[in-house]
Design a protein around this motif. Structure first.
Motif, mmCIF file in Angstrom:
data_model
loop_
_atom_site.group_PDB
_atom_site.id
_atom_site.type_symbol
_atom_site.label_atom_id
_atom_site.label_comp_id
_atom_site.label_asym_id
_atom_site.label_seq_id
_atom_site.Cartn_x
_atom_site.Cartn_y
_atom_site.Cartn_z
ATOM 1 N N LEU A 22 0.825 -1.208 0.000
ATOM 2 C CA LEU A 22 0.000 0.000 0.000
ATOM 3 C C LEU A 22 0.859 1.258 0.000
ATOM 4 C CD1 LEU A 22 -2.761 -1.104 2.527
ATOM 5 C CD2 LEU A 22 -2.965 -0.942 0.042
ATOM 6 N N ILE A 27 -0.538 4.909 -0.689
ATOM 7 C CA ILE A 27 -1.767 4.819 0.104
ATOM 8 C C ILE A 27 -1.361 4.749 1.570
ATOM 9 C CG2 ILE A 27 -3.777 3.402 0.672
ATOM 10 C CD1 ILE A 27 -3.877 2.583 -2.268
ATOM 11 N N CYS A 29 -1.616 4.056 5.411
ATOM 12 C CA CYS A 29 -2.317 3.022 6.168
ATOM 13 C C CYS A 29 -1.630 2.844 7.516
ATOM 14 C CB CYS A 29 -2.324 1.707 5.398
ATOM 15 S SG CYS A 29 -0.680 1.044 5.068
ATOM 16 N N VAL A 51 -7.184 2.170 6.336
ATOM 17 C CA VAL A 51 -6.848 3.163 5.305
ATOM 18 C C VAL A 51 -7.872 4.286 5.344
ATOM 19 C CG1 VAL A 51 -5.758 1.479 3.772
ATOM 20 C CG2 VAL A 51 -8.182 1.987 3.504
ATOM 21 N N ASP A 55 -9.329 5.976 -0.161
ATOM 22 C CA ASP A 55 -8.379 5.031 -0.744
ATOM 23 C C ASP A 55 -8.850 3.583 -0.681
ATOM 24 O OD1 ASP A 55 -6.511 7.061 -1.278
ATOM 25 O OD2 ASP A 55 -5.704 6.933 0.759
ATOM 26 N N ALA A 59 -7.131 0.368 -2.519
ATOM 27 C CA ALA A 59 -6.398 -0.519 -1.609
ATOM 28 C C ALA A 59 -6.888 -1.963 -1.750
ATOM 29 C CB ALA A 59 -6.544 -0.036 -0.171
#
Length: 65
Positions: A22, A27, A29, A51, A55, A59
């Protein structure tokens, strides 16, 4: 914006693989229950990855690949 749970893992190793994938896709997280699972493995709590809601769809695509 409140984070949403993307998935749960049974091991810290699996959770970190997903987190790395990720982050490589930019992204953001984070992992929860990681330390609890390490300290008390007999409880076998799942390790959750969260997340941002914006996203979530991307994801999910990434972890399916």
């Amino acid at each position: 914006m409140e984070p949403v749970r993307l998935t749960s893992c049974n091991s810290t190793f699996d959770a970190h693989i997903i987190k790395t994938k990720l982050l490589n896709e930019q992204i953001e997280c984070f992992i929860t229950n990681e330390n609890f699972n390490s300290i008390y493995p007999c409880f076998n709590d799942s390790i959750d990855i969260y997340v941002n809601p914006k996203d979530l769809d991307r994801a999910k695509e990434i972890i399916i690949e």
